[in-house]
Scaffold this motif. Structure first.
Motif, PDB file in Angstrom:
ATOM      1  N   ALA A 610       4.291  -8.210 -12.692  1.00 60.83           N
ATOM      2  CA  ALA A 610       3.654  -8.022 -11.385  1.00 60.83           C
ATOM      3  C   ALA A 610       3.849  -6.580 -10.951  1.00 60.83           C
ATOM      4  CB  ALA A 610       4.251  -8.977 -10.348  1.00 60.83           C
ATOM      5  N   VAL A 611       2.779  -5.990 -10.406  1.00 61.60           N
ATOM      6  CA  VAL A 611       2.817  -4.620  -9.894  1.00 61.60           C
ATOM      7  C   VAL A 611       2.392  -4.637  -8.432  1.00 61.60           C
ATOM      8  CG1 VAL A 611       1.937  -2.267 -10.115  1.00 61.60           C
ATOM      9  CG2 VAL A 611       2.195  -3.703 -12.155  1.00 61.60           C
ATOM     10  N   TRP A 612       3.205  -4.032  -7.580  1.00 67.11           N
ATOM     11  CA  TRP A 612       2.826  -3.793  -6.177  1.00 67.11           C
ATOM     12  C   TRP A 612       2.728  -2.298  -5.940  1.00 67.11           C
ATOM     13  CZ3 TRP A 612       5.616  -0.797  -2.769  1.00 67.11           C
ATOM     14  CH2 TRP A 612       5.081  -0.696  -1.473  1.00 67.11           C
ATOM     15  N   MET A 613       1.803  -1.880  -5.064  1.00 70.98           N
ATOM     16  CA  MET A 613       1.639  -0.475  -4.751  1.00 70.98           C
ATOM     17  C   MET A 613       1.276  -0.323  -3.279  1.00 70.98           C
ATOM     18  SD  MET A 613      -0.795   2.234  -6.793  1.00 70.98           S
ATOM     19  CE  MET A 613       0.016   1.912  -8.355  1.00 70.98           C
ATOM     20  N   GLY A 614       1.843   0.670  -2.614  1.00 72.82           N
ATOM     21  CA  GLY A 614       1.542   0.913  -1.205  1.00 72.82           C
ATOM     22  C   GLY A 614       2.545   1.861  -0.595  1.00 72.82           C
ATOM     23  N   PHE A 615       2.473   2.028   0.726  1.00 74.13           N
ATOM     24  CA  PHE A 615       3.446   2.835   1.457  1.00 74.13           C
ATOM     25  C   PHE A 615       4.537   1.927   2.014  1.00 74.13           C
ATOM     26  CE2 PHE A 615      -0.193   5.733   1.682  1.00 74.13           C
ATOM     27  CZ  PHE A 615       0.418   6.941   1.361  1.00 74.13           C
ATOM     28  N   ASP A 616       5.758   2.453   2.108  1.00 75.04           N
ATOM     29  CA  ASP A 616       6.834   1.670   2.705  1.00 75.04           C
ATOM     30  C   ASP A 616       6.510   1.334   4.159  1.00 75.04           C
ATOM     31  OD1 ASP A 616       8.440   1.554   0.453  1.00 75.04           O
ATOM     32  OD2 ASP A 616       9.466   3.430   0.914  1.00 75.04           O
ATOM     33  N   LYS A 617       5.953   2.293   4.864  1.00 74.82           N
ATOM     34  CA  LYS A 617       5.561   2.086   6.250  1.00 74.82           C
ATOM     35  C   LYS A 617       4.119   2.537   6.417  1.00 74.82           C
ATOM     36  CE  LYS A 617       6.744   3.217  11.040  1.00 74.82           C
ATOM     37  NZ  LYS A 617       7.621   4.019  11.934  1.00 74.82           N
ATOM     38  N   THR A 618       3.249   1.593   6.718  1.00 71.90           N
ATOM     39  CA  THR A 618       1.836   1.900   6.880  1.00 71.90           C
ATOM     40  C   THR A 618       1.565   2.321   8.318  1.00 71.90           C
ATOM     41  OG1 THR A 618       1.258   0.276   5.195  1.00 71.90           O
ATOM     42  CG2 THR A 618      -0.502   0.995   6.648  1.00 71.90           C
ATOM     43  N   ASP A 619       0.911   3.475   8.474  1.00 70.80           N
ATOM     44  CA  ASP A 619       0.506   3.925   9.804  1.00 70.80           C
ATOM     45  C   ASP A 619      -0.802   4.690   9.668  1.00 70.80           C
ATOM     46  OD1 ASP A 619       1.170   6.564   8.922  1.00 70.80           O
ATOM     47  OD2 ASP A 619       3.245   6.281   9.592  1.00 70.80           O
ATOM     48  N   THR A 620      -1.218   5.360  10.721  1.00 73.36           N
ATOM     49  CA  THR A 620      -2.533   6.014  10.726  1.00 73.36           C
ATOM     50  C   THR A 620      -2.629   7.173   9.741  1.00 73.36           C
ATOM     51  OG1 THR A 620      -1.808   7.380  12.604  1.00 73.36           O
ATOM     52  CG2 THR A 620      -3.034   5.363  13.097  1.00 73.36           C
ATOM     53  N   GLN A 621      -1.482   7.647   9.255  1.00 74.41           N
ATOM     54  CA  GLN A 621      -1.486   8.725   8.271  1.00 74.41           C
ATOM     55  C   GLN A 621      -1.096   8.248   6.874  1.00 74.41           C
ATOM     56  OE1 GLN A 621       1.125  11.600  10.433  1.00 74.41           O
ATOM     57  NE2 GLN A 621      -0.619  12.981  10.213  1.00 74.41           N
ATOM     58  N   HIS A 622      -0.707   7.006   6.793  1.00 74.56           N
ATOM     59  CA  HIS A 622      -0.220   6.489   5.512  1.00 74.56           C
ATOM     60  C   HIS A 622      -0.829   5.127   5.224  1.00 74.56           C
ATOM     61  CE1 HIS A 622       2.898   9.335   6.956  1.00 74.56           C
ATOM     62  NE2 HIS A 622       2.888   9.724   5.695  1.00 74.56           N
ATOM     63  N   TYR A 623      -1.948   5.138   4.563  1.00 75.42           N
ATOM     64  CA  TYR A 623      -2.607   3.928   4.087  1.00 75.42           C
ATOM     65  C   TYR A 623      -3.413   4.291   2.846  1.00 75.42           C
ATOM     66  CZ  TYR A 623      -6.550   5.904   6.720  1.00 75.42           C
ATOM     67  OH  TYR A 623      -7.527   6.740   7.202  1.00 75.42           O
ATOM     68  N   LEU A 624      -3.815   3.291   2.102  1.00 70.13           N
ATOM     69  CA  LEU A 624      -4.512   3.505   0.837  1.00 70.13           C
ATOM     70  C   LEU A 624      -6.015   3.414   1.046  1.00 70.13           C
ATOM     71  CD1 LEU A 624      -2.214   1.231  -1.331  1.00 70.13           C
ATOM     72  CD2 LEU A 624      -2.170   3.728  -1.274  1.00 70.13           C
ATOM     73  N   THR A 625      -6.750   4.172   0.254  1.00 72.61           N
ATOM     74  CA  THR A 625      -8.219   4.107   0.298  1.00 72.61           C
ATOM     75  C   THR A 625      -8.774   3.890  -1.103  1.00 72.61           C
ATOM     76  OG1 THR A 625      -8.348   6.519   0.121  1.00 72.61           O
ATOM     77  CG2 THR A 625      -8.394   5.568   2.348  1.00 72.61           C
ATOM     78  N   VAL A 626      -7.949   3.310  -1.962  1.00 74.23           N
ATOM     79  CA  VAL A 626      -8.367   3.031  -3.341  1.00 74.23           C
ATOM     80  C   VAL A 626      -8.302   1.522  -3.570  1.00 74.23           C
ATOM     81  CG1 VAL A 626      -7.613   5.268  -4.208  1.00 74.23           C
ATOM     82  CG2 VAL A 626      -6.010   3.351  -4.190  1.00 74.23           C
ATOM     83  N   THR A 627      -8.778   1.088  -4.712  1.00 70.85           N
ATOM     84  CA  THR A 627      -8.820  -0.338  -5.028  1.00 70.85           C
ATOM     85  C   THR A 627      -7.638  -0.742  -5.900  1.00 70.85           C
ATOM     86  OG1 THR A 627     -10.101  -0.060  -7.045  1.00 70.85           O
ATOM     87  CG2 THR A 627     -11.344  -0.199  -4.966  1.00 70.85           C
ATOM     88  N   SER A 628      -7.614  -2.004  -6.250  1.00 72.95           N
ATOM     89  CA  SER A 628      -6.547  -2.533  -7.107  1.00 72.95           C
ATOM     90  C   SER A 628      -6.652  -2.057  -8.543  1.00 72.95           C
ATOM     91  CB  SER A 628      -6.565  -4.066  -7.082  1.00 72.95           C
ATOM     92  OG  SER A 628      -6.216  -4.550  -5.818  1.00 72.95           O
ATOM     93  N   SER A 629      -7.602  -1.191  -8.820  1.00 74.28           N
ATOM     94  CA  SER A 629      -7.681  -0.622 -10.166  1.00 74.28           C
ATOM     95  C   SER A 629      -6.434   0.199 -10.482  1.00 74.28           C
ATOM     96  CB  SER A 629      -8.929   0.257 -10.302  1.00 74.28           C
ATOM     97  OG  SER A 629      -8.875   1.351  -9.398  1.00 74.28           O
ATOM     98  N   TYR A 630      -5.771   0.740  -9.447  1.00 70.46           N
ATOM     99  CA  TYR A 630      -4.562   1.537  -9.684  1.00 70.46           C
ATOM    100  C   TYR A 630      -3.399   0.681 -10.197  1.00 70.46           C
ATOM    101  CZ  TYR A 630      -5.974   6.205  -8.259  1.00 70.46           C
ATOM    102  OH  TYR A 630      -6.573   7.446  -8.226  1.00 70.46           O
ATOM    103  N   PRO A 631      -3.022  -0.389  -9.520  1.00 71.26           N
ATOM    104  CA  PRO A 631      -1.955  -1.213 -10.109  1.00 71.26           C
ATOM    105  C   PRO A 631      -2.370  -1.860 -11.423  1.00 71.26           C
ATOM    106  CG  PRO A 631      -2.839  -2.241  -8.124  1.00 71.26           C
ATOM    107  CD  PRO A 631      -3.384  -0.849  -8.172  1.00 71.26           C
ATOM    108  N   ALA A 632      -3.685  -2.122 -11.597  1.00 68.62           N
ATOM    109  CA  ALA A 632      -4.145  -2.716 -12.855  1.00 68.62           C
ATOM    110  C   ALA A 632      -3.946  -1.745 -14.014  1.00 68.62           C
ATOM    111  CB  ALA A 632      -5.613  -3.113 -12.740  1.00 68.62           C
ATOM    112  N   GLN A 633      -4.283  -0.465 -13.801  1.00 71.81           N
ATOM    113  CA  GLN A 633      -4.118   0.497 -14.894  1.00 71.81           C
ATOM    114  C   GLN A 633      -2.647   0.839 -15.118  1.00 71.81           C
ATOM    115  OE1 GLN A 633      -6.345   4.045 -13.961  1.00 71.81           O
ATOM    116  NE2 GLN A 633      -4.940   4.722 -12.348  1.00 71.81           N
TER     117      GLN A 633
END
Length: 772
Positions: A610-633
């Motif tokens: 299992a792969v998880w990806m993201g920011f420890d703390k999500t806020d207006t300056q820290h969020y993802l704009t990509v798809t799950s293709s990143y953890p898949a690759q």
């Protein structure tokens, strides 16, 4: 008248007087001599008495010291058990890490070279083999030097006294403490041999660097040598030089002062005829070169091992670190090294934020045994740091197989190609949306819904099977949900608390292992310092679904990787899995691509990860704009390298399991024509083989959101006259197998715009009024 005496009389009288005077003088002398002898006798008597008393007191004091020492030693026997580092081994039995509060490994006397014993005795207590625990000569010498200097400059403690002080007493300099030290030293000498005492001393003494105790740990830290017999003379002398002032004379902190003190040790050894002058000279000249220490590796895995060992054995972490335990783990160092190398490379991760780095975690498990092969808690892991493999996060669509599709198959009422609704539906106050909000297919197969991660079919199916059915299945595979999770949003991974990558790895292992859930373990066995096995791993297993349904889940999730959202997870071997993403959930963020968590959970025939990806703390300056293709690759990269030496295999259908019935072939050559004369649309296509097949024709006007079923036919063509001029229409066809109730994929879509009707044209319905 007085008569004068004669001369003779006078003479006689004088003689008489003289005799009387002499007698008187002798008498006085005798009296004086007699009186002088009495005090001397008295003095002698008192002196003898004091001497006898002194001897008695000394003997009594000595006996008290002896008895007190024996009493103290008996009361503190547990302190004789020195703290010893525990050792962690990998799956091949190779040592990978020591755990300790005091870094110490106990060595026996036969493991200590004679030259090392000589060096420490020569430096610390040259009369060690002659005294009985207390060296009176040394004490006398020390007292003399202390009196001359007016302060305590020399202690006079023997090695046995130092051992007594270090093991049983504080380091305060008081007469009472020194007496206790001497009494325990004498008791030690009475109870143990010289070899046992010197061995205890060499195992106990502090060698600096914060936590290095005993000669073996010191040898490893300063010279990288585990076998003390491999030490050279200059190295032995360097170690013997340290105990006088460990922070001052250890070679790492100050190599020059260490070298100076080493020379003194060598001089003492030479003076005591333990080494030759040439040996002394040569060993004195060597310059110390610090050994290279690699960056600490495997920290996430080892932190988890400690947690699991404490849980399984009932020992505290402190007890594990100081008890000399041998912990044999499932760690595959090759896998762990691949994880750590890949996670250090920025190319596998999306762009980070201004103050936070995009983080990730990954767990790899052998689903056949439950043994964890590797675990990493982040891109910047440190000992006892944040292990994101154990932190709950929202799983998004990666939860659909667990919450919806597997429990649906288990009911026996649904099959992989069963048709599910895909249209805007409101379930009470809950109105789920597809990722592409305005795209709905009307109905799709379960395979298609999983492959493209379509939301509405998952929620609709959960509503059909019932939330309790889902919750029972989830609980059975080891995931405990919050009591507030009794709602349809769990179909899309909307959980109160979330799940960890370790949870998801265990859960998906059930699909990979033919329906058998296996508890993950990082430990094979734990052995104590007496060689007794105190824990032997026996991971829990249980059947959570039938082999057939586990196989069906695998076949469906293979399609996710081959054709669907998980295509980046493709490898040079069979792979099945599911992507997942969660909404950012911040009103200020309007980017439709914004996400909070990205997942890929998948498996090969050998391992699950299992792969998880993201920011420890999500806020207006820290969020993802990509798809799950990143953890898949990332999954593909790590698993490809980790399995490089493992023979490739394919998923095998278990015995007795029916092969998944494939849906009918889809139409791929749908064509459309407008019959201007008859004002009709003609749709034709090539027939699909199969006696149980017929065709479903779907149509929608350009302005409509959804398609409608408009024709059911056994023939590979239809004529549609329900059209209006200047309108645009779209059509597609699905093949339906009536025997197995299976649907094909939809055909290619065709479009047509109906031209404006010309005047005086003969209309089809005018020629054939019965068609009106």
């Amino acid at each position: 008248m007085n008569k004068k005496p004669s001369s003779d009389e006078t003479t006689n009288q004088k003689e008489t007087n003289h005799n009387e005077q002499e007698t008187l003088i002798h008498s006085e002398i005798n009296n004086k001599q007699t009186s002088n002898k009495k005090p001397l006798k008295k003095f002698l008597k008192w002196t003898l008495g004091f001497f006898i008393l002194f001897v008695v007191l000394i003997f009594a004091g000595y006996m008290m010291v002896i008895l007190n020492g024996e009493k103290l030693l008996k009361e503190n026997l547990e302190k004789m058990d020195m703290l010893e580092a525990s050792i962690i081994y990998d799956h091949n039995g190779n040592e990978v890490r020591k755990l300790y509060k005091e870094n110490r490994e106990i060595v026996n006397m036969d493991e200590i070279p004679e030259l090392m014993v000589d060096a420490f005795i020569a430096t610390e207590d040259k009369r060690f083999n002659e005294h009985g625990g207390v060296d009176l000569w040394a004490i006398g010498r020390a007292l003399y030097k202390d009196l001359v200097s007016g302060e305590i400059v020399e202690g006079g403690s023997t090695i046995t006294q130092q051992l007594a002080k270090n093991m049983f007493l504080s380091s305060e300099k008081t007469v009472f403490r020194k007496v206790q030290e001497a009494s325990i030293a004498i008791a030690l000498e009475n109870q143990y041999s010289k070899d046992e005492i010197i061995a205890m001393y060499l195992n106990q003494i502090y060698f600096g660097q914060g936590n290095v105790y005993g000669v073996k740990a010191a040898s490893e830290i300063y010279f990288g040598k585990e076998d003390l017999n491999d030490l050279e003379l200059w190295e032995i002398a360097t170690l013997a030089a340290i105990p006088k002032a460990p922070s001052y004379y250890n070679p790492i902190d100050d190599s020059e002062k260490s070298k100076e003190r080493r020379a003194i040790v060598l001089q003492l050894m030479y003076e005591q005829n333990l080494i030759a002058k040439s040996e002394m000279s040569e060993a004195s000249k060597v310059d110390y070169k610090p050994i290279s220490v690699e960056k600490q590796s495997y920290v996430s895995f080892i932190d988890y091992v400690i947690l699991e060992a404490a849980d399984k054995t009932g020992l505290t972490e402190d007890e594990l670190r100081e008890g000399g335990y041998r912990i044999y783990t499932t760690l595959d160092t090759n896998v762990q090294q691949v994880l750590e190398k890949t996670f250090s490379e920025d190319q596998w991760f999306p762009e980070s934020g201004p103050e936070q780095q995009v983080q990730a975690s990954m767990v790899i498990m052998d689903h056949n045994t439950g043994e964890l092969k590797g675990m990493i808690g982040g891109r910047d892991t440190v000992q006892k740091g944040l292990n994101r493999a154990l932190i709950p996060r929202q799983p998004g669509s990666s939860f659909k197989p667990i919450a919806v599709y597997a429990p649906a198959l288990e009911t026996g009422s649904w099959q992989p190609y069963s048709n599910l609704k895909d249209e805007p539906i409101k379930f009470g106050d809950y109105e789920p949306k597809n990722y592409y909000e305005h795209q709905y297919l009307g109905q799709v197969s379960m395979v298609k819904a999983i492959e493209d991660s379509i939301n509405i079919p998952a929620v609709w199916l959960l509503n059909e099977i019932g939330i309790q059915t889902s919750l029972d299945f989830i609980n059975n595979i080891g995931i405990e949900l919050d009591e507030n999770d009794r709602n349809l949003s769990i179909a899309l991974g909307g959980l109160t608390t979330g799940v960890t990558p370790l949870d998801m790895t265990e859960a998906y292992s059930s699909f990979a292992n033919n329906g058998t859930w296996t508890e993950a373990t990082s430990i094979r066995k734990v052995i104590n310092d007496l060689g007794e096995t105190i824990y032997l791993a026996e991971p829990l297993t249980k059947e959570v679904m039938s082999e057939q349904n586990a196989y069906y889940m695998t076949k469906m999730m293979e399609e996710v990787v081959l054709e669907g959202t998980g295509y980046k997870a493709q490898m040079n071997r069979s792979v099945a899995g599911k992507t997942g993403s969660t909404q950012v959930g911040l009103p200020e963020v309007t980017d439709p691509k914004a996400t909070r968590d990205l997942w890929f959970v998948g498996y090969t025939p050998e391992w699950t990860a299992a792969v998880w990806m993201g920011f420890d703390k999500t806020d207006t300056q820290h969020y993802l704009t990509v798809t799950s293709s990143y953890p898949a690759q990332l999954f593909s990269q790590v698993m490809t390298q980790s399995l490089a030496d493992v023979p490739s295999s394919s998923f095998v259908k278990p015995e007795g399991v029916e092969e998944l019935v494939q849906p009918p072939t889809s139409v791929d050559d749908l064509t459309i024509l407008y019959d201007e004369r008859n004002r009709a649309v003609e749709l034709t296509w090539s027939p699909v083989e199969g006696n149980d097949n017929f065709y479903l024709v779907y149509k929608k006007e350009d302005k409509d959101k959804n398609y409608e079923l408009v024709f059911t036919t056994f023939e590979p063509y239809v004529i549609d006259i329900a059209i209006k001029e200047k309108k645009k229409y779209q059509y597609y066809v699905i093949t339906y197998n009536n025997k197995y109730e299976l649907y094909s994929r939809k055909s290619n879509t065709v479009n047509i715009e109906i031209p404006k009707e010309k005047k005086n044209d003969v209309r089809f319905e005018d020629l054939f009024p019965f068609f009106r």
